[in-house]
Design a protein around this motif. Structure first.
Motif, PDB file in Angstrom:
ATOM      1  N   ARG A  78      -7.878  -9.043  -3.188  1.00 16.78           N
ATOM      2  CA  ARG A  78      -8.635  -8.313  -4.214  1.00 16.78           C
ATOM      3  C   ARG A  78      -9.307  -9.283  -5.184  1.00 16.78           C
ATOM      4  O   ARG A  78     -10.465  -9.073  -5.583  1.00 16.78           O
ATOM      5  CB  ARG A  78      -7.693  -7.374  -4.963  1.00 16.78           C
ATOM      6  CG  ARG A  78      -8.400  -6.530  -6.023  1.00 16.78           C
ATOM      7  CD  ARG A  78      -7.444  -5.549  -6.676  1.00 16.78           C
ATOM      8  NE  ARG A  78      -6.941  -4.595  -5.700  1.00 16.78           N
ATOM      9  CZ  ARG A  78      -6.009  -3.679  -5.980  1.00 16.78           C
ATOM     10  NH1 ARG A  78      -5.475  -3.633  -7.178  1.00 16.78           N
ATOM     11  NH2 ARG A  78      -5.610  -2.830  -5.060  1.00 16.78           N
ATOM     12  N   TRP A 124      -8.961   9.500  -4.154  1.00 14.52           N
ATOM     13  CA  TRP A 124      -9.040   8.064  -4.409  1.00 14.52           C
ATOM     14  C   TRP A 124      -8.122   7.667  -5.563  1.00 14.52           C
ATOM     15  O   TRP A 124      -7.436   6.645  -5.524  1.00 14.52           O
ATOM     16  CB  TRP A 124     -10.484   7.683  -4.703  1.00 14.52           C
ATOM     17  CG  TRP A 124     -10.737   6.201  -4.711  1.00 14.52           C
ATOM     18  CD1 TRP A 124     -11.117   5.415  -3.673  1.00 14.52           C
ATOM     19  CD2 TRP A 124     -10.572   5.324  -5.841  1.00 14.52           C
ATOM     20  NE1 TRP A 124     -11.207   4.118  -4.062  1.00 14.52           N
ATOM     21  CE2 TRP A 124     -10.886   4.016  -5.395  1.00 14.52           C
ATOM     22  CE3 TRP A 124     -10.196   5.512  -7.168  1.00 14.52           C
ATOM     23  CZ2 TRP A 124     -10.841   2.919  -6.224  1.00 14.52           C
ATOM     24  CZ3 TRP A 124     -10.132   4.406  -7.997  1.00 14.52           C
ATOM     25  CH2 TRP A 124     -10.467   3.133  -7.536  1.00 14.52           C
ATOM     26  N   PHE A 159      -4.925   5.150  -5.874  1.00 15.04           N
ATOM     27  CA  PHE A 159      -4.921   4.110  -6.907  1.00 15.04           C
ATOM     28  C   PHE A 159      -3.631   4.177  -7.726  1.00 15.04           C
ATOM     29  O   PHE A 159      -3.048   3.141  -8.083  1.00 15.04           O
ATOM     30  CB  PHE A 159      -6.143   4.271  -7.822  1.00 15.04           C
ATOM     31  CG  PHE A 159      -6.185   3.283  -8.947  1.00 15.04           C
ATOM     32  CD1 PHE A 159      -6.688   2.009  -8.760  1.00 15.04           C
ATOM     33  CD2 PHE A 159      -5.721   3.617 -10.215  1.00 15.04           C
ATOM     34  CE1 PHE A 159      -6.725   1.084  -9.806  1.00 15.04           C
ATOM     35  CE2 PHE A 159      -5.756   2.712 -11.256  1.00 15.04           C
ATOM     36  CZ  PHE A 159      -6.264   1.440 -11.048  1.00 15.04           C
ATOM     37  N   THR A 162      -0.767   2.611  -5.751  1.00 18.37           N
ATOM     38  CA  THR A 162      -0.867   1.154  -5.764  1.00 18.37           C
ATOM     39  C   THR A 162      -0.496   0.589  -7.129  1.00 18.37           C
ATOM     40  O   THR A 162       0.152  -0.465  -7.232  1.00 18.37           O
ATOM     41  CB  THR A 162      -2.293   0.722  -5.380  1.00 18.37           C
ATOM     42  OG1 THR A 162      -2.663   1.323  -4.146  1.00 18.37           O
ATOM     43  CG2 THR A 162      -2.403  -0.782  -5.272  1.00 18.37           C
ATOM     44  N   ASN A 190     -14.964  -0.499  -3.794  1.00 23.07           N
ATOM     45  CA  ASN A 190     -14.431  -1.790  -4.211  1.00 23.07           C
ATOM     46  C   ASN A 190     -14.766  -2.078  -5.673  1.00 23.07           C
ATOM     47  O   ASN A 190     -13.931  -2.564  -6.437  1.00 23.07           O
ATOM     48  CB  ASN A 190     -14.977  -2.899  -3.322  1.00 23.07           C
ATOM     49  CG  ASN A 190     -14.483  -2.787  -1.891  1.00 23.07           C
ATOM     50  OD1 ASN A 190     -13.322  -2.428  -1.658  1.00 23.07           O
ATOM     51  ND2 ASN A 190     -15.350  -3.083  -0.928  1.00 23.07           N
ATOM     52  N   ASN A 205     -12.683   0.140  -7.889  1.00 22.31           N
ATOM     53  CA  ASN A 205     -11.324  -0.387  -7.991  1.00 22.31           C
ATOM     54  C   ASN A 205     -11.260  -1.523  -9.014  1.00 22.31           C
ATOM     55  O   ASN A 205     -10.328  -1.613  -9.818  1.00 22.31           O
ATOM     56  CB  ASN A 205     -10.862  -0.887  -6.625  1.00 22.31           C
ATOM     57  CG  ASN A 205      -9.387  -1.239  -6.617  1.00 22.31           C
ATOM     58  OD1 ASN A 205      -8.542  -0.384  -6.384  1.00 22.31           O
ATOM     59  ND2 ASN A 205      -9.076  -2.500  -6.871  1.00 22.31           N
ATOM     60  N   GLN A 206     -12.269  -2.388  -8.999  1.00 19.77           N
ATOM     61  CA  GLN A 206     -12.301  -3.485  -9.963  1.00 19.77           C
ATOM     62  C   GLN A 206     -12.443  -2.967 -11.388  1.00 19.77           C
ATOM     63  O   GLN A 206     -11.794  -3.464 -12.312  1.00 19.77           O
ATOM     64  CB  GLN A 206     -13.453  -4.426  -9.628  1.00 19.77           C
ATOM     65  CG  GLN A 206     -13.537  -5.637 -10.548  1.00 19.77           C
ATOM     66  CD  GLN A 206     -14.690  -6.551 -10.175  1.00 19.77           C
ATOM     67  OE1 GLN A 206     -15.306  -6.370  -9.131  1.00 19.77           O
ATOM     68  NE2 GLN A 206     -14.974  -7.523 -11.015  1.00 19.77           N
ATOM     69  N   ASP A 210      -9.102  -1.392 -12.471  1.00 17.48           N
ATOM     70  CA  ASP A 210      -8.122  -2.455 -12.709  1.00 17.48           C
ATOM     71  C   ASP A 210      -8.320  -3.073 -14.094  1.00 17.48           C
ATOM     72  O   ASP A 210      -7.357  -3.296 -14.842  1.00 17.48           O
ATOM     73  CB  ASP A 210      -8.249  -3.533 -11.632  1.00 17.48           C
ATOM     74  CG  ASP A 210      -7.398  -3.215 -10.414  1.00 17.48           C
ATOM     75  OD1 ASP A 210      -6.478  -2.371 -10.535  1.00 17.48           O
ATOM     76  OD2 ASP A 210      -7.657  -3.778  -9.336  1.00 17.48           O
TER      77      ASP A 210
END
Length: 529
Positions: free
Chosen positions: A358, A385, A389, A392, A418, A421-422, A425
């Motif tokens: 990642r 999704w 998430f 995880t 992607n 997700n970034q 995060d």
């Protein structure tokens, strides 16, 4: 030009003819009043009282009839016949009243003048010649039975010269008036055309334009202003009902015109709007011209400059990051292949590899963004999704950190998974960091819903920390801006850049009484990629 002047005089002819008819009726009324011997005694000595009475009553009757039937007449032949009839009738009254000595010859000046105003061309000179011939002939006829003919001929000759002078003067004056009115009509048509063109240009401008009058009432607005504010604008609408942010900035500007107003959002997920104000002189009170500008274009240009500097930075450190990252990933892979490693440690080894990949993906995404490569948005179900998430997140964080998810079903959007997700995060890491110290119980809340007005998916990342101080709010999305010694100041900046590259919008909103909310407004799932 002649055609234009003809149209002008044709337009004015009914009004002039109406005034002329009223004059003739009034004149006929006074002439009939003088048919009474008691009223004209001492004022007028008639040569032929019977003829005067008959001609006066006939003049009144025929003029009343003409005023009723011919008030809209526009043809030259009708007007010429009318003027000729007027000259002959007044000539009869001139003869019955005693000729030039009675002063009735002056009454023929009005038909001559009116005929030259109403009739096109130089036909009006014929009326002056006809009036002169009538008065001369009647004076000659009267001289056969009346002494003083020489004096009467002199008066009639002067009167005839006056007829021609009046005809020439009226023709010249009428011509100038026609030219002036024709020019005025052409200028009015040009101004009307320019006004329509200006209105069309204003309506098609991308800059929103509004005119606000007294008591903050909207007087005028173009289509761009309505689109930016997200509401139809009705004349007379209160600015507070249209946009509270705009009304506040208008009052701030009125209190201090030198102040620079801050941008505002009229609704959640709306564009960032900057308002500029300029006073307009008006008889109706204080009127303000408002310019509304969408900061999106300016922000995108600034983002390109920021991305260029970010690209130079990431290119210089990418090699230094990737080498140790590759070593860590390789070591974790070798460790997971060992037969002596326990199952729990093997799971931790998998997490190391997963996050190493990642991190490598993050570097690649930032490099691609700095090189202006487009993102790859996909149609994704945000509900499913986010569930993945959250799972995880629970595996990669200690038990003291919790994430609560509130999401509806089948909330769709288009975004690069992607990059999303970034972004999450970064936002979740910031939320945890400001919720408390590591090792303490910390919780964040993810809330997914559909905006009731715009039908756009919205995701909120909420923490219960102290919030962001007001003095830092204007800078939190700037690159390299941080209040921590160990921070880089790129997290929120990259998150916003990644959102905007997917046509999403990232905003901050303080919570009451404490806490922070990072809101992502996603693009509509049916938008074109």
């Amino acid at each position: 030009m002649p055609g234009a002047m003809t149209e002008v005089i044709d337009y004015q002819r009914p009004r002039i003819l109406r005034i002329y008819n009223i004059y003739r009726v009034i004149l006929g009324f006074f002439l009939t009043v003088l048919t009474s011997g008691a009223l004209r005694e001492g004022l007028l000595e008639l040569n032929n009282p019977q003829l005067y009475e008959t001609a006066s009553w006939f003049y009144l009757f025929i003029n009343v009839l003409i005023a009723l039937l011919l008030h809209q007449g526009k043809r030259d032949v009708h007007l010429f016949v009318l003027s000729v009839l007027d000259i002959f009738l007044l000539g009869s009254i001139f003869y019955a009243a005693g000729g030039a000595g009675s002063g009735f010859g002056n009454l023929l000046l009005i038909p001559v003048a009116a005929g030259n105003i109403l009739i096109h061309g130089r036909v009006g000179l014929l009326l002056a010649a006809l009036a002169s011939l009538v008065t001369i002939y009647l004076t000659f006829y009267l001289s056969l039975s009346t002494p003083g003919a020489v004096q009467s001929y002199l008066q009639v000759g002067v009167l005839g010269g006056i007829y021609f002078a009046v005809a020439l003067f009226v023709q010249r004056l009428s011509k100038r008036l026609r030219q002036s009115e024709s020019l005025a009509q052409q200028q009015a048509a040009s101004l009307a055309s320019l006004e329509k063109l200006n209105q069309l240009i204003i309506q098609r401008m991308r800059t929103g334009i509004m005119v606000v009058g007294g008591k903050q009432r909207v007087l005028l607005a173009n289509e761009a202003a309505a689109q930016m504010l997200g509401k139809p604008i009705i004349r007379g609408m209160d600015v507070d009902d249209l946009a509270i942010g705009l009304a506040q900035r208008l009052r701030q500007w009125q209190d201090n015109p030198a102040i620079r107003t801050l941008p505002f959002h009229n609704h959640s997920g709306g564009a960032e709007i900057t308002a500029n104000f300029k006073p307009l002189p008006s008889d109706e009170g204080e009127t303000v011209l408002v310019f509304l500008d969408d900061n999106t274009q300016v922000a995108q240009q600034a983002q390109q400059l920021k991305l260029a500097s970010l690209g130079r930075l990431t290119a210089s450190i990418a090699h230094e990051i990737r080498n140790p990252l590759g070593a860590i990933s390789h070591a974790a892979q070798l460790l997971s292949e060992s037969e002596q490693i326990p199952a729990q440690d093997k799971r931790l080894s998998e997490i190391i590899q997963q996050h190493s990949k990642r991190m490598n993906k993050v570097i690649e995404t930032v490099l691609e963004l700095s090189r202006r490569r487009p993102s790859e948005p996909q149609l994704i179900d945000l509900s499913l999704w986010l569930e993945h998430f959250a799972e995880t997140f629970a595996l990669s964080h200690p038990a003291t950190d919790s994430l609560e998810l509130e999401a509806g079903h089948n909330v769709m959007t288009r975004m690069d998974p992607n990059q999303l997700n970034q972004v999450l995060d970064n936002l979740c890491s910031n939320a945890l960091r400001y919720s408390g110290a590591e090792g303490e119980h910390r919780s964040i809340w993810l809330k997914l819903y559909i905006h009731p007005e715009t039908d756009l998916p919205i995701l909120e990342v909420i923490d219960h920390g102290p919030g962001i101080p007001e003095e830092h709010l204007a800078h939190i999305f700037e690159p390299f801006y941080t209040t921590e010694t160990s921070g880089t100041g790129l997290g929120l900046y990259i998150s916003r850049e990644l959102c905007e590259s997917n046509q999403a919008r990232l905003e901050y909103e303080p919570m009451v009484p404490r806490g922070s909310c990072m809101r992502i407004t996603f693009a509509h799932p049916r938008r074109l990629v």
